[in-house]
Motif scaffolding. Structure first.
Motif, PDB file in Angstrom:
ATOM      1  N   VAL A  61       0.911  -1.211   0.187  1.00 33.49           N
ATOM      2  CA  VAL A  61      -0.182  -0.007   0.000  1.00 33.49           C
ATOM      3  C   VAL A  61       1.021   1.153  -0.034  1.00 33.49           C
ATOM      4  N   ALA A  62       0.564   2.255  -0.805  1.00 29.06           N
ATOM      5  CA  ALA A  62       1.223   3.647  -0.933  1.00 29.06           C
ATOM      6  C   ALA A  62       0.343   4.679  -0.882  1.00 29.06           C
ATOM      7  N   GLY A  63       0.680   5.495  -0.225  1.00 36.39           N
ATOM      8  CA  GLY A  63      -0.333   6.904  -0.051  1.00 36.39           C
ATOM      9  C   GLY A  63      -1.244   6.727   1.123  1.00 36.39           C
ATOM     10  N   ARG A  64      -1.791   7.737   1.134  1.00 33.74           N
ATOM     11  CA  ARG A  64      -2.746   7.893   2.462  1.00 33.74           C
ATOM     12  C   ARG A  64      -4.257   8.288   1.909  1.00 33.74           C
ATOM     13  N   GLY A  65      -5.326   7.796   2.821  1.00 30.68           N
ATOM     14  CA  GLY A  65      -6.522   8.401   2.554  1.00 30.68           C
ATOM     15  C   GLY A  65      -7.154   8.066   1.106  1.00 30.68           C
ATOM     16  N   ARG A  66      -7.859   9.158   0.509  1.00 27.42           N
ATOM     17  CA  ARG A  66      -8.180   8.806  -0.684  1.00 27.42           C
ATOM     18  C   ARG A  66      -7.258   8.490  -1.955  1.00 27.42           C
ATOM     19  N   HIS A  67      -6.217   8.934  -1.612  1.00 27.92           N
ATOM     20  CA  HIS A  67      -5.083   8.827  -2.671  1.00 27.92           C
ATOM     21  C   HIS A  67      -4.192   7.540  -2.409  1.00 27.92           C
ATOM     22  N   ALA A  68      -4.738   6.730  -1.730  1.00 35.26           N
ATOM     23  CA  ALA A  68      -3.743   5.442  -1.320  1.00 35.26           C
ATOM     24  C   ALA A  68      -4.179   4.589  -2.619  1.00 35.26           C
ATOM     25  N   CYS A  69      -3.160   3.673  -2.791  1.00 34.54           N
ATOM     26  CA  CYS A  69      -3.077   2.749  -3.941  1.00 34.54           C
ATOM     27  C   CYS A  69      -2.232   1.524  -3.656  1.00 34.54           C
ATOM     28  N   TRP A  70      -2.223   0.549  -4.314  1.00 35.09           N
ATOM     29  CA  TRP A  70      -1.575  -0.863  -4.299  1.00 35.09           C
ATOM     30  C   TRP A  70      -0.165  -0.500  -5.453  1.00 35.09           C
ATOM     31  N   GLU A  71       0.874  -0.630  -5.056  1.00 37.79           N
ATOM     32  CA  GLU A  71       2.063  -0.498  -6.078  1.00 37.79           C
ATOM     33  C   GLU A  71       3.127  -1.608  -5.863  1.00 37.79           C
ATOM     34  N   PRO A  72       3.896  -1.936  -6.882  1.00 38.47           N
ATOM     35  CA  PRO A  72       4.908  -2.959  -6.797  1.00 38.47           C
ATOM     36  C   PRO A  72       5.655  -2.441  -5.872  1.00 38.47           C
ATOM     37  N   ASP A  73       6.314  -3.362  -4.749  1.00 38.78           N
ATOM     38  CA  ASP A  73       7.385  -2.752  -3.802  1.00 38.78           C
ATOM     39  C   ASP A  73       8.872  -2.936  -4.592  1.00 38.78           C
ATOM     40  N   PRO A  74       9.452  -2.017  -4.727  1.00 38.89           N
ATOM     41  CA  PRO A  74      10.651  -1.781  -5.701  1.00 38.89           C
ATOM     42  C   PRO A  74      11.760  -2.803  -4.837  1.00 38.89           C
ATOM     43  N   GLY A  75      11.644  -2.802  -3.300  1.00 40.56           N
ATOM     44  CA  GLY A  75      12.641  -3.718  -2.812  1.00 40.56           C
ATOM     45  C   GLY A  75      12.100  -5.039  -2.640  1.00 40.56           C
ATOM     46  N   PHE A  76      10.947  -5.757  -3.327  1.00 37.79           N
ATOM     47  CA  PHE A  76      10.429  -6.800  -2.803  1.00 37.79           C
ATOM     48  C   PHE A  76      11.561  -8.018  -2.465  1.00 37.79           C
TER      49      PHE A  76
END
Length: 492
Positions: free
Chosen positions: A69-84
């Motif tokens: 999860v990235a961002g907060r509130g209504r701007h939150a989204c799922w994004e690939p973890d660059p350091g997975f």
């Protein structure tokens, strides 16, 4: 769910925001963790080999597991973890004994990091010869129950998941087939489920963490053949039969609460100002019942004293405010209804609505209890719940997030008392690996959560309870007795 997100990211669904709001009120984040476990014979796998296998399976079969999860509130989204790094998501626990409860305790001891994808694969093992347990667990904001099953199948077997960005027409999330229903209907369902629950369990006199530490997990492995016999005689599904067993077990578990004479507290108006209709067409006046004036719910009439009366008093005192004058003659629960098919689920995010039903704990006949549950879980009612949920999932994040913030006092009450229930199928390739059981999450407003899971020759019913709930160890035995001594004989 519509919302603003960076290019290539996947927006959170309404269900994701809902789970995040529920978890915000949890004393411990592990209450929002749910899992699928397999008890296997033999020694545990080699740690390094397992990490390599998990890394390969994620790369080939389950890319959704690299999202955070990235961002907060209504701007939150799922994004690939660059350091997975798969090594961060594989953990080993050596224990004196590997029990059902040990899985829940391990989740509590090893929290998930919000800086990484919200899942892990746990291996629990003890002395040689005892076998081991492999459990995939995820935060409920990251995956719904179907997503947990799909991810476990991808990691532990040959299942695959579509990449998250391929789920929607424009790469921006899933497409929910069919036209949406009115948002007002879905919000009404949420509010009804958030209402006060009748007293369905006895509470520890010294309730709280001191009453038993963390959450309590109980598992009953029931014979699938007995379910099939009942199904052939009645036409009911495995899930409907499981709900009937849960209803009968709760009735036997807290018998005094369901044996009080009904009294008419008057109709409860619905949103249109008319008496609310029940699942069988009755008005709420016909479904509403409670104790006579001056009598505590769950207590016999008159000046009866003793442990049972004291438990009932403490149960009533454990909730903010007071129970409403009229208690429904049954236990309201919300059944999750998937908005995506098994093949369309990416394993990322929540994609479920809720179907409100009432468990008829007041009904003395096992066969009639099953009939009343079947009446409430028809294909037509499930389809209606899906349409209602699509309305919520179509809301812009700018509307959904503030709305859930306003509703959060109802969604997460300080004193847990409601019950949740769901049913999940298990693929054959997982059922063939060993004994499969679910590890349900328990949001703050719930005192118990039950998962009905057909798995090979067994039907595993897992129930997790708040530490305030007393006598949880009786629940599996009550389920077995309800199947073999009550429901099966009544439907022959």
């Amino acid at each position: 769910m519509k919302g603003e997100s960076a290019a290539g990211a996947v927006p959170l669904t309404f269900g994701d925001y809902y789970a995040i709001r529920l978890g915000a009120g949890a004393v411990h984040d592990s209450r929002m963790h749910c899992g699928l476990a397999v008890r296997r014979p033999g020694p545990p796998p080699d740690p390094e080999s397992l990490r390599e296998l998990v890394a390969e399976r994620v790369r080939v079969a389950a890319p959704a597991l690299t999202y955070r999860v990235a961002g907060r509130g209504r701007h939150a989204c799922w994004e690939p973890d660059p350091g997975f790094d798969a090594a961060h998501h594989v953990e080993f626990h050596r224990l004196p004994r590997v029990t059902y409860q040990a899985v829940v305790d391990a989740m509590r001891l090893r929290p998930l990091s919000w800086e990484r994808p919200l899942w892990s694969l746990m291996v629990l093992y003890g002395e040689p010869g005892e076998g081991h347990v492999v459990c995939y667990r995820a935060h409920h904001a990251f995956q719904d129950g179907m997503g947990v099953v799909a991810a476990a199948r991808a990691l532990l077997s040959t299942g695959t998941l579509p990449p998250p960005t391929e789920a929607g027409d424009d790469g921006g999330g899933p497409v929910y087939r069919g036209s949406p229903g009115p948002v007002r209907s879905a919000l009404g369902d949420l509010c009804r489920l958030a209402a006060a629950s009748p007293p369905w369990f006895a509470m520890h006199l010294d309730h709280g963490e001191s009453a038993g530490g963390g959450l309590r997990l109980e598992v009953a492995n029931l014979d699938r053949a007995a379910f099939d016999d009942v199904s052939r005689a009645t036409g009911a599904s495995i899930a409907q039969i499981g709900l009937a067993l849960v209803t009968g077990a709760i009735r036997a578990w807290n018998q005094p609460a369901w044996n009080q004479p009904a009294w008419d507290a008057g109709p409860t108006p619905d949103g249109a100002g008319k008496p609310a209709a029940g699942p069988r067409g009755e008005s709420s006046a016909e479904q509403t019942a409670g104790p006579p004036v001056g009598q505590t719910a769950g207590m016999p009439a008159g000046p009866t004293a003793g442990p049972a009366a004291e438990l009932a008093v403490r149960l009533r005192a454990g909730s903010p405010g007071d129970w409403p004058a009229g208690l429904r003659r049954g236990l309201p629960v919300g059944l999750p209804v998937g908005l995506l098919g098994h093949r369309a689920h990416t394993g990322l995010g929540n994609h479920t609505g809720l179907l409100p039903i009432t468990l008829p704990c007041d009904e003395p006949s096992p066969a009639t209890r099953l009939e009343r549950i079947a009446e409430q879980t028809t294909i037509r009612r499930i389809a209606h719940a899906r349409r209602s949920a699509r309305g919520l999932y179509g809301l812009p994040a700018a509307v959904a997030v503030p709305m859930l913030r306003l509703l959060s006092p109802l969604l997460g009450q300080s004193s847990p008392r409601r019950l949740g229930a769901t049913a999940l199928p298990v693929p054959r390739e997982l059922a063939g690996q060993g004994e499969v059981f679910a590890v349900p999450g328990l949001p703050p407003a719930l005192a118990g959560m039950v998962v009905i899971m057909p798995a090979g020759a067994n039907v595993a019913i897992s129930a997790v309870f708040d530490p305030r709930v007393a006598r949880t160890d009786e629940f599996p035995g009550l389920l077995r007795r309800e199947l073999t001594e009550s429901l099966a004989p009544a439907t022959r």
